[in-house]
Design an enzyme around this catalytic site. Structure first.
Site, PDB file in Angstrom:
ATOM      1  CD  GLU A 253      -1.864   2.314   1.292  1.00 11.08           C
ATOM      2  OE1 GLU A 253      -1.768   3.055   0.283  1.00 11.08           O
ATOM      3  OE2 GLU A 253      -1.729   2.714   2.443  1.00 11.08           O
ATOM      4  CB  CYS A 287      -0.960   7.297   1.277  1.00  7.72           C
ATOM      5  SG  CYS A 287      -2.307   6.426   2.125  1.00  7.72           S
TER       6      CYS A 287
END
Length: 486
Positions: A253, A287
């Site tokens: 991720e 993110c």
């Protein structure tokens, strides 16, 4: 004894119990004040090898426990996150530079992750398959992977550790946890202390703070079968390569450069509020941060002015000392990177509408107008409180600009739902939010990106977590030994 008493873990790792690591001590430093809050131990590759062997042994006993026993530990852990929320949140504020609201979100989510994980041991673990042999039963069942390595980052240190640790444990695995050394207390020590108090046996969770050599060791240890990595795309490529060399299943991720598209006719005030939250929440160190604002030309100038005005008045300071909207960046290296991208973009012709200055590690929320899609702050993930804004004329223009990125994590679209649906279908993205900004996460929702934002793995929700942390086994049964033509 007080929860997270430093005498337990100061200058230690957790390897079948608290003990000194073979590496140099890591200082735990407040990014807001520079104060040393304590020390954690660091693990050498030799420590990792020992931890992996111990975890493999402990895992066999842990996976043999009944589903209800494992579920009980996870349910109790959820309750303990709630009981100790204030103490844990205090560490998140001081160690990660988080505002209290964000720290509270982490502790609430940690509890929810454990409650969701507690349902996994009794979730259906397979299916009955069709077979061409009437005398045989054919099944597919999910089995624990074995030892799982979890490598987590500094920005949401608790959530991004527990979201992999909790389901992996619930499904019968053991875990090697390597948190970012800058946030090893709230991203590591806290998990060990909560789960031990909840009844998790020693050896099932090993805490191994350290640097690059430690990270490589937790990936390559022979006992490790699955790696869950959350971090930058560049580091993720290295982790993926190491995992591939040793035939590990690696879930990545990674970063994002997420677009927020503001359609014509969108409510300006609400759009600006959403855009500010998306870019400035936790100093842009997420993110999912809104890294690109695409605003229809009919709203663009007013949007830039209103966003700059909001940025200019957001309070910034030590989140442990008062009510602020933004705290510090995590360290000097991150500060330099953010400022270099901003200054390079201004030098390339962009206009600084707000911010662009800093004091210590406190970077002012920044708005860049007159941005060309080829400029550095538009092309790269900044990981700081910076909002570059670009106008678009038609939906096709917006699609072309939004798709022009290597990333594919989160997309926000504000305005007409019908138009937003058409745009959403045309932009590759692991996550899409219509009439919301780009930052969101829930324990029960599958989370992850595509392209340079990840390998398509997902965390969250029963199906995604079972797929992430178990292996599929084909099993057949028949009433007596089969006859063969030999």
């Amino acid at each position: 004894m007080a929860f997270m008493d430093r005498t337990d873990w100061d200058n230690k790792i957790f390897l079948d119990g608290w003990r000194a690591g073979g590496g140099e001590a890591i200082k735990v430093v407040s990014p807001a004040t520079g104060e040393v809050l304590g020390t954690v131990g660091s693990a050498t590759p030799e420590d990792v090898a020992r931890a992996a062997r111990g975890a493999a042994e402990a895992q066999r006993h842990w996976s043999a426990r009944s589903p209800e026993e494992r579920a009980t530990v996870l349910r109790r852990a959820g309750q303990l996150w709630e009981e100790h929320a204030e103490a844990v949140a205090d560490w998140i504020v001081r160690e990660a530079g988080s505002i209290p609201a964000k720290a509270g979100l982490e502790t609430r989510t940690a509890a929810q992750e454990c409650y969701e994980a507690a349902a996994l041991p009794t979730h259906p673990q397979g299916e009955v398959l069709a077979t061409g042999d009437d005398a045989r039963w054919s099944l597919a069942r999910r089995r624990p992977a074995g030892v799982v390595s979890v490598i987590s980052p500094f920005n949401f240190p608790l959530i991004l550790s527990i979201r992999s640790v909790a389901p992996a444990l619930a499904l019968g695995n053991a875990v090697l946890l390597k948190p970012d050394p800058r946030t090893a207390v709230c991203g590591g020590v806290a998990l060990v202390e909560i789960l031990r108090e909840a009844g998790l046996p020693d050896g099932v969770l090993q805490l191994l703070p350290g640097g690059r050599d430690t990270g490589e060791a937790v990936v390559t240890a022979p006992e490790v079968r699955v790696v869950s990595f959350t971090g930058s795309t560049s580091a993720g490529r290295r982790v993926g390569a190491l995992g591939a060399e040793s035939l590990k299943r690696v879930h990545l991720e990674l970063g994002g450069n997420n677009a927020l598209i503001v359609l014509p006719g969108a409510d300006l005030d609400r759009a600006v509020s959403a855009g500010a939250f998306g870019s400035f929440m936790h100093q842009g160190q997420i993110c999912m941060t809104t890294g690109r604002h695409l605003v229809h030309e009919s709203l663009h100038d007013a949007y830039v002015d209103a966003l700059a005005e909001k940025a200019a008045h957001l309070p910034i300071g030590d989140p442990a000392e008062g009510q602020v909207a933004l705290g510090p960046l995590i360290d000097e290296g991150q500060l330099r990177r953010v400022d270099e991208l901003v200054q390079a973009t201004v030098e390339a012709g962009a206009r600084l509408a707000a911010g662009g200055t800093y004091e210590g590690l406190f970077y002012r929320p920044t708005v860049l107008a007159g941005v060309d899609p080829g400029m550095p702050a538009w092309k790269e993930e900044i990981f700081g409180p910076v909002a570059p804004v670009v106008p678009f004329g038609s939906a096709e223009d917006a699609l072309q600009i939004a798709r022009d990125t290597e990333y594919g994590l989160s997309l926000g679209i504000l305005g007409d739902v019908g138009e937003a649906m058409r745009i959403a279908d045309a932009i590759p993205s692991g996550i899409v939010h219509i009439n919301e900004q780009t930052v969101a996460d829930e324990a029960m929702a599958p989370f992850g990106g595509v392209a340079a934002s990840g390998t398509g793995s997902r965390f969250g929700g029963a199906q995604a977590n079972i797929e992430a942390f178990t292996e599929t086994q084909w099993l057949t049964l028949r009433p007596e030994i089969a006859s063969y033509p030999f």
